[in-house]
Design a protein around this motif. Structure first.
Motif, mmCIF file in Angstrom:
data_model
loop_
_atom_site.group_PDB
_atom_site.id
_atom_site.type_symbol
_atom_site.label_atom_id
_atom_site.label_comp_id
_atom_site.label_asym_id
_atom_site.label_seq_id
_atom_site.Cartn_x
_atom_site.Cartn_y
_atom_site.Cartn_z
ATOM 1 N N SER A 62 0.743 -1.333 -0.028
ATOM 2 C CA SER A 62 0.071 0.034 -0.038
ATOM 3 C C SER A 62 1.015 1.227 0.036
ATOM 4 C CB SER A 62 -0.967 -0.149 1.196
ATOM 5 O OG SER A 62 -1.785 -1.041 1.178
ATOM 6 N N ASP A 181 -6.204 -0.673 -5.225
ATOM 7 C CA ASP A 181 -5.443 -1.170 -3.705
ATOM 8 C C ASP A 181 -6.575 -2.346 -3.180
ATOM 9 O OD1 ASP A 181 -4.076 -1.682 -1.362
ATOM 10 O OD2 ASP A 181 -4.112 0.150 -0.526
ATOM 11 N N GLU A 182 -6.094 -3.608 -3.446
ATOM 12 C CA GLU A 182 -7.006 -4.793 -3.091
ATOM 13 C C GLU A 182 -8.241 -4.507 -3.450
ATOM 14 O OE1 GLU A 182 -5.918 -7.072 0.002
ATOM 15 O OE2 GLU A 182 -3.961 -5.754 0.350
HETATM 16 MG MG LIG Z 1 -2.356 -2.683 2.567
#
Ligand SMILES: [Mg+2]
Ligand SMILES: Nc1ncnc2c1ncn2[C@@H]1O[C@H](COP(=O)(O)OP(=O)(O)O)[C@@H](O)[C@H]1O
Lengths: 255, 837
Positions: A62, A181-182
């Motif tokens: 991240s 992000d994910e």
């Molecule tokens: Mg993360």
């Protein structure tokens, strides 16, 4: 180090890089306890490529994405988006850069609860006071399969639908790069597959550059390329991954 | 449970700061009022007690009788072995002239004598000890413009001037008579010579060595005849202190009325804060329920939190109130005759406890409803992800809409009744009742109103770009929360604009009345004598008539006839020099003033008692009953009240009345204002007690009184507005906290910090403006209704300037309220917020 050497064989470079990071270092915390979340990471992403960033939890995925996207400042090193060195930009310039040249899909909480799906999709354009091409909007909405749900509030949408709204929003402005992000972290496997397939198609068909953070080997297999992070360092890389090869590398990484 | 609550409080203390401030401000007002008036009362009684306690025995005329005590009694008292020394106090009227040679005040000043002993001491300089010396009441010296060392003139009973040197100033404290009339302090001899009064209003005596006050009183009582009351100095002091206390009490009541408004507004703010906190901590509460907390325990935890906050904030408020009282007393004490403000602050346990209780109980009551709602949190809520679903309630029930409509309808009915049948006091009560109903109706409707207001403002906001559009969406996403924040402001806004309307209308009405009914340059009247009457000498009127600078002189004579030894209850008047219906006008009920002539009178409604034009009315005169034909009927409130006759009829009916009670002077067409003034001054040169009021002075005086009351009331209502703005800031701050991730998302998507701040500022402005607009609408309507119901013939005047200023203040307050929350939102790190850190 041995794995890294193995992966460092000459690779095809189909197009010039859209995003390039050089010697990126990010240290959290002040005196006393410091965390080196990124340690001299150099990586670049080509136009139209769909890249996945993988690594165990806490490896700095991240953080890397935030630094690449101008959401966070770096301790040292540079990030270029096209010809712009974004690590030199001030907050205000970064804001405009994000607004005009980058698309985002987050793991959760992507949408404003008081806006309908359509209003959420149009939000960046509204902030930028940009005209939206209705044809492009119609096409994206159709591809994402939201037609009927456009006027619903997010609370009336399923998790998969919410993420698709977020993807549509990220794509609408035709950004130079989309960071995710994910994006499937909170979804069941079927909805996840829809979203991932959609991201892959947008890279292949629209030539959209996509960078996705994930810890799921299945998700990573949708990408053209996977880069591996451990303890803030870039340690491996796979082109044309399958779930098996990715899992294989991960197991090696963690051993 | 206690530990959980306290831990929660520590964690959320930031969220409660503004609430605590709202409570503290309300309590500050209450405590400040109580401490201030306690101090005032104490300093009043210290003044009178101190002066009265020096005496052992005091003899006074019994009851309300003003009959002076005979001088012989003083001699007898002085001869008593129990008495060391005694002195009589002369207290009678003696007009003091100002440096221009005009009598001071509309009532003659009192001459008060001081000797040895005396209850009075000099606050500055010295008491007089020669017959050509005098001290003045501090307030009198100020109004007349005298200082120690000046010489002044006092008129005696025959109108002769006596010159005195001013040696000192005396603080009389709260002595209503001195307050109205002013006082000149003289030696006993000078006082009785000037006033021509032979006896005393009071005899003060100091007992001989070894004689108690009670023995002295008994001794004096033995020589004093019936009709004389003898008491100890202490008793007199207590009596005077009680009387002074009444003044402090009525002031306390008035101030507390405003304090209640502030406390109510604070209660609304508290209720909203706790409602938001409970909503935000739904998952926390659900978790508590999951791990086995009973409903009662959840309720108790919220109430406990309210108790802690309420107590702490009230304590703060009490401290602030004490400071406020200290400042208030220093600044205002002197104006209230409480001395120089050096008196120590009086802190009674009652004042402190009452203030603490008011603040704490208000907080508890306000938090009870949200606490009850908290107990309904199902344990399952802990498991639900409510990130997206929180606070989106756009429905308005039919019940709500219906109830609001019924309340507002009932209020409208009451108002139309009150307006249709103006009846003074009762009408005011009806309007107030209607106002309360309407306010409840507005509270019920408030979520609806917020949405309407936002819908109305939305197009405007969208013009301001993304920030504006988002602000509009945010403002209506949680109408109930927004509505409560707004309602808190509406309270103050309603009262302020209502009072502004009444104030402006009263001003317009008095201006109009002065213009129409008193189209004159000067009004001359006598200083009132003991019976409340007095006349302007005929030679003054004559001299004015002869002056070329004077255009017209209207002189009125009036009589208050008696029937069988008792007042007939009306006035009979005539206006010499006036052409009725042209120079002198009035509101009319029937007939025409110009029809008044020989044998035909104008009467007011009460005197007419149902008779009509052309009927005969019998009027008591000093020559017996006389009959007149009714030519015109005026309202009882008219300046031509009673019976108005032509001068010839009046002279025949009351031949003994040969002087005028008031004289109205208008300058000649071509005369300069300066020349008119000179003519008036010349005519009055030998008559210092005749009062002159120029109409422009009178107008300024009216305006001054209205303006002073306006400022004072605005200041007190202003606090309620400040508290409400705190409430709006608090609501916004809590919303911002709740929306941290939203703000981060917006920033990630490219909303600039500035745009984020603008968004929040606009949201606050929308709330403030809505609250203010609703308040202005209510205030204007009920201000009008109250005015019309109480005062017939009120000229409605919309104070557009004041209302515009108030709305501008509301906008500014909204901007101000958003400063801190917006700063916080704009500063937050995007990545940390997105990660939920
Ligand atoms: Mg993360
Ligand atoms: N705001 C922060 N402050 C301090 N440490 C942080 C912060 N954000 C991340 N870290 C640390 O940096 C490291 C990398 O974090 P992150 O990039 O979130 O990892 P990943 O996304 O791969 O799980 C972790 O050790 C994490 O604890």
């Amino acid at each position: 180090m041995s794995e890294y050497a193995a992966a460092a064989a000459p690779q095809p470079s189909p197009a010039p890089p859209v995003v390039a990071a050089r010697d990126l270092t990010k240290v959290y915390g002040g005196a006393g306890s410091t965390v080196r979340a990124l340690d001299e990471v150099s990586v670049s992403f080509s136009r139209g490529a769909f890249t996945a960033i993988m690594g165990p939890s806490g490896s700095g995925k991240s953080t890397l994405m935030h630094c690449l996207a101008g959401l966070d400042t770096v301790t040292s090193g540079t990030v270029h988006l096209g010809d712009t060195e974004i690590t030199r930009l001030k907050d205000r310039e970064l804001t405009l850069l994000r607004r005009d040249r980058i698309g985002f899909v987050f793991q959760s909480f992507n949408l404003l609860p008081m806006l309908t799906a359509e209003q959420n999709i149009l939000l960046p354009a509204r902030i930028a006071r940009r005209r939206t091409d209705p044809a492009r909007l119609a096409r994206i909405v159709e591809v994402v399969g939201l037609g009927k749900r456009l006027h619903h509030l997010p609370s009336a949408l399923s998790g998969g639908q919410q993420q698709r709204v977020a993807v549509a929003r990220a794509l609408l402005g035709d950004p130079e790069v989309v960071y995710a992000d994910e994006p499937t972290g909170n979804l069941d496997s079927r909805s996840g597959a829809e979203v991932l397939g959609f991201l892959r198609d947008s890279a292949r068909e629209l030539g959209q550059t996509v960078v996705m953070v994930t810890h799921d080997p299945v998700a990573a297999a949708y990408a053209d390329r996977v880069v591996f992070l451990r303890d803030g360092r870039l340690v491996d890389e796979v082109y044309g991954p399958t779930a098996e090869t990715v899992l294989d590398r991960l197991v090696k990484l963690e051993s | 449970m206690l530990r959980t609550t306290l831990a929660g409080l520590r964690l959320h203390k930031g969220r409660l700061v503004t609430t605590a401030l709202a409570i503290a401000l309300g309590v500050m007002f209450v405590a400040g009022t109580l401490v201030f008036t306690d101090t005032l009362r104490a300093s009043y009684s210290a003044q009178v007690m101190g002066s009265a306690e020096r005496m052992d025995a005091v003899a006074l005329p019994e009851g309300e009788s003003e009959r002076p005590l005979p001088p012989g009694l003083l001699e007898e008292i002085r001869d008593l072995p129990e008495i060391d020394r005694a002195e009589g106090m002369v207290r009678a009227e003696a007009p003091l002239l100002d440096p221009d040679g005009r009598a001071v005040g509309t009532l003659p000043t009192l001459a008060v004598s001081v000797g040895d002993p005396s209850r009075y001491t000099a606050a500055q300089g010295e008491l007089p000890d020669a017959d050509d010396e005098a001290a003045l009441a501090t307030s009198t010296a100020e109004t007349a413009g005298y200082a120690i060392g000046d010489t002044a003139e006092v008129l005696d009973a025959d109108g002769e001037r006596h010159t005195v040197t001013i040696t000192g100033l005396v603080d009389f404290g709260v002595d209503p008579q001195v307050g109205y009339q002013g006082a000149v302090v003289l030696t006993p001899e000078a006082a009785s010579r000037v006033t021509g009064v032979e006896g005393f209003a009071e005899i003060d005596a100091v007992a001989a060595e070894g004689v108690s006050a009670e023995e002295a009183v008994a001794a004096v009582d033995a020589v004093a005849g019936s009709g004389t009351e003898v008491i100890t100095g202490r008793t007199l002091g207590e009596r005077l202190a009680d009387r002074a206390g009444v003044e402090a009490d009525s002031m306390a009541t008035a101030l507390l009325l405003f304090a209640v408004v502030s406390v109510v507004v604070a209660a609304i703010v508290i209720q909203n804060t706790f409602a938001i906190l409970v909503a935000q901590r739904r998952r926390e509460m659900a978790l508590l329920r999951c791990v086995g907390a009973r409903r009662g325990q959840v309720f108790a935890s919220v109430v406990l939190e309210a108790l802690v906050v309420g107590l702490a904030a009230s304590a703060l408020g009490v401290l602030a109130g004490i400071a406020l009282a200290a400042v208030g007393f220093r600044v205002g004490g002197e104006a209230l005759d409480a001395g120089t403000g050096a008196a120590p602050l009086v802190l009674t346990p009652t004042a402190v406890l009452v203030s603490l209780a008011v603040g704490t109980l208000t907080t508890l009551v306000a938090a009870a409803l949200p606490a009850r709602r908290a107990t309904f949190t199902p344990p399952l809520a802990a498991l639900r992800d409510s990130d997206v679903a929180t606070g989106l309630d756009r429905r308005t029930g039919w019940l709500r809409t219906g109830a609001g409509a019924v309340l507002l309808g009932a209020s409208a009915l009451l108002v139309s009744y009150a307006v249709a049948t103006p009846s003074g006091q009762q009408g005011l009560v009806v309007v107030a009742l209607a106002g309360i109903l309407a306010f409840i109706g507005v509270v019920v409707w408030s979520p609806l109103l917020v949405r309407l207001a936002v819908a109305a403002l939305a197009p405007l906001l969208r013009l301001l770009g993304a920030s504006g559009a988002l602000a509009a969406d945010n403002a209506r996403r949680n109408p109930r929360r927004a509505a409560t924040a707004m309602v808190a402001l509406t309270v103050g806004a309603t009262l302020i604009s209502g009072y502004s309307v009444i104030n402006a209308s009263m001003q317009a009405t008095t201006d109009d009345m002065l213009d129409r009914q008193f189209p004159f340059d000067y009004q001359l009247s006598a200083q009132l004598d003991g019976e409340g009457t007095g006349t302007v000498p005929a030679e003054v009127t004559a001299e004015l008539r002869d002056s070329p600078a004077v255009g017209s002189v209207i002189a009125d004579r009036s009589a208050f006839p008696e029937a069988e030894g008792r007042p007939a209850g009306y006035r009979v008047a005539t206006y010499r020099g006036a052409d009725l219906g042209r120079d002198l006008e009035s509101e009319m009920v029937a007939g025409d003033l110009s029809d008044v002539g020989p044998g035909r009178a104008a009467v007011d409604e009460e005197v007419a008692a149902g008779r009509g034009i052309g009927d005969t009315i019998t009027v008591e005169t000093s020559r017996g009953e006389r009959d007149f034909e009714i030519a015109a009927i005026v309202p009882t409130s008219s300046q031509l009240w009673g019976v108005t006759l032509v001068p010839r009829d009046f002279a025949a009916a009351f031949p003994e009345i040969t002087e005028d009670s008031t004289v109205l002077v208008t300058g000649a067409e071509d005369a300069e204002p300066r020349e008119v003034r000179a003519a008036v001054d010349a005519a009055l040169a030998d008559h210092p007690t005749v009062q002159v009021v120029s109409m422009s002075d009178m107008r300024a005086q009216f305006d001054g009184v209205l303006a002073a009351a306006f400022l004072a009331i605005m200041a007190m209502l202003g606090l309620a507005v400040v508290i409400a703005v705190f409430g709006i800031a608090n609501t916004l701050a809590l919303s911002v906290l709740e929306r941290t991730r939203e703000s981060a998302l917006l920033r990630a998507l490219g909303l600039r910090r500035g745009q984020l701040r603008v968004m929040l500022a606009l949201e606050a402005v929308v709330l403030c403006l809505t609250g203010a607009l609703v308040g202005v609408a209510l205030g204007v309507f009920f201000g009008w209704a109250a005015g019309v119901a109480v005062l017939r013939g009120l000229i409605f005047q919309l104070p557009t300037g004041q209302i515009a200023a108030f709305l501008a203040i509301a906008v500014a307050a909204g901007l101000l309220a958003s400063v801190l929350p917006a700063r916080r939102a704009a500063r937050a790190s995007i990545t940390a917020a997105m990660a939920g850190r």
